[in-house]
Design an enzyme around this catalytic site. Sequence first.
Site, PDB file in Angstrom:
ATOM      1  N   GLU A 126       0.827  -1.205   0.000  1.00  0.00           N
ATOM      2  CA  GLU A 126       0.000   0.000   0.000  1.00  0.00           C
ATOM      3  C   GLU A 126       0.865   1.261   0.000  1.00  0.00           C
ATOM      4  OE1 GLU A 126      -2.439  -0.509   3.424  1.00  0.00           O
ATOM      5  OE2 GLU A 126      -3.815  -1.927   2.458  1.00  0.00           O
ATOM      6  N   SER A 171      18.838  -9.254  -9.499  1.00  0.00           N
ATOM      7  CA  SER A 171      17.646  -9.334 -10.336  1.00  0.00           C
ATOM      8  C   SER A 171      17.667 -10.440 -11.388  1.00  0.00           C
ATOM      9  CB  SER A 171      17.397  -7.986 -11.021  1.00  0.00           C
ATOM     10  OG  SER A 171      16.948  -7.035 -10.083  1.00  0.00           O
ATOM     11  N   HIS A 188       2.458 -10.167  -9.568  1.00  0.00           N
ATOM     12  CA  HIS A 188       3.892 -10.482  -9.583  1.00  0.00           C
ATOM     13  C   HIS A 188       4.671  -9.412  -8.822  1.00  0.00           C
ATOM     14  CE1 HIS A 188       7.830 -11.777 -10.954  1.00  0.00           C
ATOM     15  NE2 HIS A 188       8.065 -10.521 -11.300  1.00  0.00           N
TER      16      HIS A 188
END
Length: 500
Positions: A177, A263, A392
């Site tokens: 959020e 990553s 995702h």
Amino acid sequence: MALWFTRSRTVVLQSLKQKHAFWAATTPLRSSSSTVPFPCNSSSSSPNLFWVNGRFKSTLAMNQLDSLPFSDSDDEQCFLGGVVNQRLCNSFYCPVKIYSSVALKQALDFPGGKVTYTSEMTFIPESQEKRVPCYRVLDDNGDLLIGSHLHQMSKEVARKIYNSMVTLQVMDTIFYEAQRQGRLSFYLTSSGEEAINIASAAALTPDDVILAQYREPGVLLWRGFTLQEFTDQLYGNKGDYGKGRQMAIHYGSKKLNYVTISSPLATQLPQAVGIAYSLKMDKKDACAVAYTGDGATSEGDFHAGLNFAAVLEAPVVFICRNNGWAISTNISEQFRSDGIVVKGQAYGIRSIRVDGNDALAVYNAISAAREMAITEQRPILVEALTYRVGHHSTSDDSTKYRPLEEIEYWKTTRNPVNRFRNWIVRNGWWSDKEETELRSSVKKQVMHTIQVGEKTEKPPVADLFSDVYDVTPSNLREQEKQLREDMIKYPQDYPSDVPL
């Protein structure tokens, strides 16, 4: 090789000729007709018979015989020319039978072990008739399955597992959020995969080295990474061990044996094998543990890592979270094999498929996998079937490629947190009051860390150019100089909380 075969063939022929002559002299004729078409139709039975529909069952033996020269001699034609002597054929010691029997029993002494021959041309099927079963201990309601082998779990460990699962769940909700509010640059959740995170971490020891992908913050949480440390990394402030250089959620902790996340997919797998091999050389009572998703199994590093581990017999546990989706790519579009578990066997790695939404099953499987990896010095592959309930990442909208009904089913019916809660409640180890207090407390803690993280100063500009070279090269010194000048000239284009 040709010379050796020629000589060997000559020896075999001479030996069989001599035996043929002996058998012909000692075996009585059954009729005046002494020959029958090859192969023979002997009335006697023998364990050395290898006939199938009037042809050699051993294709190898037949080819060897076909390659030999023909002879006008009746004796040689017994096994060379296609006609045999009837009395020899009825003999238990028919040379044709003996020759074909020996040929079938031969084996190729090939690197890796002996390989037996077969006369049947059979292709290995693309898949087994039945899928590999999935190991579980609790049903969807949290009830213990009859006949389940439950690894002993104390009340304290069970409570800590549940406490950590709830903490991860609340932390994910608030940080997600916060990103939507523009307070964080990026985030992704572990929603639906809390059991894999926490239960696997509980089955390991602090000495085991973790190489995660990016959906395993629960492993760090279990090991003692604080909520403030998570927040500082997300904000890239001075409290971030990566000095703000890494993308958000790329956590790492040298103190907790948690290698910093990168990553690119699957790069951690070959690295984990190298670390495991070093632990093996140092005779450490520990293993490397590499986490990955189903999407990463389509990368070359996955296959290189597994093969590397098998050949080196490295003590590493590969844990694959098969959640059905690699962002928007369904597993049916990635591979045709029976999931990930069967890939281990192809590389000679012991493997198991486990219900990733069953915390007890995950705990049991990883405990056993770690024990085998260390005591037997071998790699283990664990495929955990689960489902990514959330998007995702904050850059994805999974409702564009998944039906809402599917997401809701896994979020409610197969929720791993609710399932484990039902089990500990039935054991009398948890109450509704404790549930309310825990969720309220974690929410307050996370909100407080955000307030602190937002006020904490960013790392200085100099940190962009340090920690790589012992002596900074001239081109980097020039870039740093230009950056500082630009920040002074155009302050509106740069964050005001980054010190020069």
